[in-house]
Design a protein around this motif. Structure first.
Motif, PDB file in Angstrom:
ATOM      1  N   ASP A 197       0.741  -1.289  -0.036  1.00 21.16           N
ATOM      2  CA  ASP A 197       0.065   0.090  -0.042  1.00 21.16           C
ATOM      3  C   ASP A 197       1.102   1.255  -0.085  1.00 21.16           C
ATOM      4  O   ASP A 197       1.279   1.494   1.034  1.00 21.16           O
ATOM      5  N   THR A 198       0.921   1.507  -1.120  1.00 17.98           N
ATOM      6  CA  THR A 198       1.555   3.261  -1.331  1.00 17.98           C
ATOM      7  C   THR A 198       0.977   4.680  -0.708  1.00 17.98           C
ATOM      8  O   THR A 198       1.388   5.650  -1.051  1.00 17.98           O
ATOM      9  N   SER A 199       0.127   4.221  -0.097  1.00 13.27           N
ATOM     10  CA  SER A 199      -1.174   5.212   0.343  1.00 13.27           C
ATOM     11  C   SER A 199      -0.107   6.562   0.166  1.00 13.27           C
ATOM     12  O   SER A 199       0.392   8.141   0.476  1.00 13.27           O
ATOM     13  N   ASP A 200       1.083   6.058   1.325  1.00 13.24           N
ATOM     14  CA  ASP A 200       1.868   6.992   2.516  1.00 13.24           C
ATOM     15  C   ASP A 200       3.675   6.937   2.311  1.00 13.24           C
ATOM     16  O   ASP A 200       4.344   6.908   3.260  1.00 13.24           O
ATOM     17  N   MET A 201       3.301   6.508   1.476  1.00 12.16           N
ATOM     18  CA  MET A 201       5.368   5.555   0.658  1.00 12.16           C
ATOM     19  C   MET A 201       5.597   7.003  -0.343  1.00 12.16           C
ATOM     20  O   MET A 201       4.635   7.337  -1.411  1.00 12.16           O
ATOM     21  N   THR A 202       6.870   6.956  -0.425  1.00 15.22           N
ATOM     22  CA  THR A 202       7.296   7.929  -1.558  1.00 15.22           C
ATOM     23  C   THR A 202       7.555   6.886  -2.782  1.00 15.22           C
ATOM     24  O   THR A 202       7.873   5.507  -2.258  1.00 15.22           O
ATOM     25  N   VAL A 203       7.426   7.177  -4.026  1.00 15.30           N
ATOM     26  CA  VAL A 203       8.301   6.061  -5.688  1.00 15.30           C
ATOM     27  C   VAL A 203       9.517   5.293  -4.757  1.00 15.30           C
ATOM     28  O   VAL A 203       9.396   4.499  -4.843  1.00 15.30           O
ATOM     29  N   ASP A 204      10.326   6.842  -4.202  1.00 19.04           N
ATOM     30  CA  ASP A 204      11.719   5.530  -4.131  1.00 19.04           C
ATOM     31  C   ASP A 204      11.169   4.376  -3.115  1.00 19.04           C
ATOM     32  O   ASP A 204      12.714   3.674  -3.068  1.00 19.04           O
ATOM     33  N   GLU A 205      10.846   4.587  -2.537  1.00 21.21           N
ATOM     34  CA  GLU A 205      10.193   3.815  -1.618  1.00 21.21           C
ATOM     35  C   GLU A 205       9.547   2.401  -1.570  1.00 21.21           C
ATOM     36  O   GLU A 205      10.700   1.150  -1.462  1.00 21.21           O
ATOM     37  N   ALA A 206       9.069   3.151  -2.281  1.00 20.81           N
ATOM     38  CA  ALA A 206       8.272   1.615  -3.713  1.00 20.81           C
ATOM     39  C   ALA A 206       8.976   0.543  -3.910  1.00 20.81           C
ATOM     40  O   ALA A 206       9.427  -0.123  -4.242  1.00 20.81           O
ATOM     41  N   VAL A 207       9.480   1.603  -5.167  1.00 21.08           N
ATOM     42  CA  VAL A 207      10.887   1.574  -5.761  1.00 21.08           C
ATOM     43  C   VAL A 207      11.818   0.543  -4.972  1.00 21.08           C
ATOM     44  O   VAL A 207      12.606  -1.680  -5.303  1.00 21.08           O
ATOM     45  N   ALA A 208      12.101   0.943  -3.640  1.00 28.97           N
ATOM     46  CA  ALA A 208      13.459  -0.271  -2.752  1.00 28.97           C
ATOM     47  C   ALA A 208      12.527  -1.030  -2.268  1.00 28.97           C
ATOM     48  O   ALA A 208      13.468  -2.498  -2.360  1.00 28.97           O
ATOM     49  N   ARG A 209      11.469  -1.424  -2.252  1.00 29.07           N
ATOM     50  CA  ARG A 209      11.203  -2.742  -1.568  1.00 29.07           C
ATOM     51  C   ARG A 209      10.838  -3.329  -2.560  1.00 29.07           C
ATOM     52  O   ARG A 209      10.820  -5.416  -2.309  1.00 29.07           O
ATOM     53  N   VAL A 210      10.196  -3.448  -4.033  1.00 24.72           N
ATOM     54  CA  VAL A 210      10.026  -4.385  -5.071  1.00 24.72           C
ATOM     55  C   VAL A 210      11.706  -4.741  -5.455  1.00 24.72           C
ATOM     56  O   VAL A 210      11.311  -6.192  -5.560  1.00 24.72           O
ATOM     57  N   LEU A 211      12.532  -3.946  -5.420  1.00 25.34           N
ATOM     58  CA  LEU A 211      13.749  -3.899  -5.325  1.00 25.34           C
ATOM     59  C   LEU A 211      14.217  -5.072  -4.294  1.00 25.34           C
ATOM     60  O   LEU A 211      14.949  -6.114  -4.309  1.00 25.34           O
ATOM     61  N   HIS A 212      13.854  -5.268  -3.089  1.00 27.68           N
ATOM     62  CA  HIS A 212      14.209  -5.794  -1.909  1.00 27.68           C
ATOM     63  C   HIS A 212      13.681  -7.229  -2.256  1.00 27.68           C
ATOM     64  O   HIS A 212      14.187  -9.029  -2.381  1.00 27.68           O
ATOM     65  N   TRP A 213      12.776  -7.595  -2.493  1.00 24.90           N
ATOM     66  CA  TRP A 213      11.854  -8.541  -2.859  1.00 24.90           C
ATOM     67  C   TRP A 213      12.413  -9.401  -4.302  1.00 24.90           C
ATOM     68  O   TRP A 213      12.670 -10.718  -3.640  1.00 24.90           O
TER      69      TRP A 213
END
Ligand code: C5P
Length: 218
Positions: A197-213
Motif C-alpha cells: 500500500d503506497t498511500s503514504d510512501m514515496t516512489v523511491d520507497e516503493a521501488v526499494a521494496r520491490v528491488l528487495h523482494w
C-alpha cells in the motif's frame, strides 16, 4: 524459460507505472506497460468509431496494432501517440474494451513476446495472475482512492490540463469497479504476490521494496 519476470499489478493511478519503470531501469530489464496496449486499442476504436459492443471488430483492431516503443515514446503506425493514449477518455474506453475476452486473447501473445533477456518488468492488472503466472517476483501495488485521485490531479495540473477532484474520484471508482468485478482477468492480487500500500510512501520507497523482494527471493 529462466528469464526473470517481475510483475507489478494494481489499480489505476496506484503508481505502478512509475515504479515499474524505475525498477526496470535499475535492473536493466525490459518493460511491458500492458495498459498501453489496451489504451492503443481504445484509441484506434475511438478514431475509427468502432462500436464498443462489437467485440469481434475490437479484437481485430487489437490483433493488428502496428506499435513500437522507442525509449519513453509509444508509436502507433509511425505516429507518436505517447500523450494521446493518456487522455482520460482513452483510459475509460480501454477499461471497457478490456472486459471483452476476445480483446484480451488478441493481446495475449504480444505480451508474452516482451519477455527477453536479461529480464522483464511487466505492469498492469493481470500480469501475475494470467500473463506471467510463474513470475519470479509478483507485486500488488495499491493506494487509497483518495491518494490516487490526488496524484492524478497533480499530474494533470502539472501538464497544464484542468482537472476536477470530484470527477477524478468518480472516474477512478468507476474504473476500479469495472476492473475488479469483470468476469475475465479481474484485478486481484496474484497467488504469492507481495501487497504494497503506497498511500503514504514515496516512489523511491516503493521501488526499494520491490528491488528487495526481487533480490531476497532469488
Ligand atoms: O494501467 P492503465 O490505466 O494504462 O490501463 C488502462 C486500462 O486497461 C485499465 O483500466 C484496465 O481496464 C485495462 N488493463 C487491463 N489489463 C492490463 C492492463 C490494463 O485490463 N494488464
Amino acid at each position: 524459460s529462466n528469464i526473470p519476470v517481475i510483475t507489478i499489478d494494481g489499480p489505476t493511478a496506484s503508481g505502478k507505472g512509475t515504479v515499474a519503470h524505475k525498477v526496470a531501469d535499475h535492473l536493466g530489464f525490459h518493460l511491458l506497460d500492458s495498459g498501453a496496449l489496451y489504451r492503443l486499442t481504445a484509441l484506434q476504436a475511438l478514431r475509427r468509431q468502432t462500436p464498443l459492443t462489437d467485440e469481434h471488430a475490437l479484437a481485430k483492431l487489437a490483433e493488428h496494432l502496428h506499435i513500437s516503443f522507442t525509449g519513453e515514446a509509444i508509436f502507433l503506425s509511425n505516429e507518436n501517440v505517447t500523450d494521446a493514449i493518456r487522455a482520460e477518455e482513452v483510459g475509460n474506453t480501454a477499461s471497457k474494451i478490456a472486459a471483452l475476452p476476445a480483446v484480451r486473447q488478441a493481446l495475449f501473445g504480444l505480451q508474452l513476446g516482451f519477455r527477453k533477456a536479461p529480464g522483464l518488468v511487466a505492469d498492469g492488472r493481470d500480469m501475475g495472475t494470467v500473463i506471467f503466472p510463474h513470475a519470479h517476483t509478483k507485486v500488488f501495488l495499491t493506494a487509497s482512492v483518495e491518494a490516487r485521485a490526488q496524484r492524478r490531479f497533480k499530474q494533470l495540473i502539472g501538464k497544464g490540463i484542468s482537472a476536477n477532484m470530484d470527477d477524478l474520484l468518480m472516474d477512478l471508482k468507476a474504473r476500479d469497479d469495472r476492473d475488479t468485478h469483470r468476469a475475465i482477468a479481474p484485478l486481484v492480487p496474484a497467488e504469492g504476490a507481495h501487497v504494497l500500500d503506497t498511500s503514504d510512501m514515496t516512489v523511491d520507497e516503493a521501488v526499494a521494496r520491490v528491488l528487495h523482494w526481487y533480490a531476497a527471493f532469488g
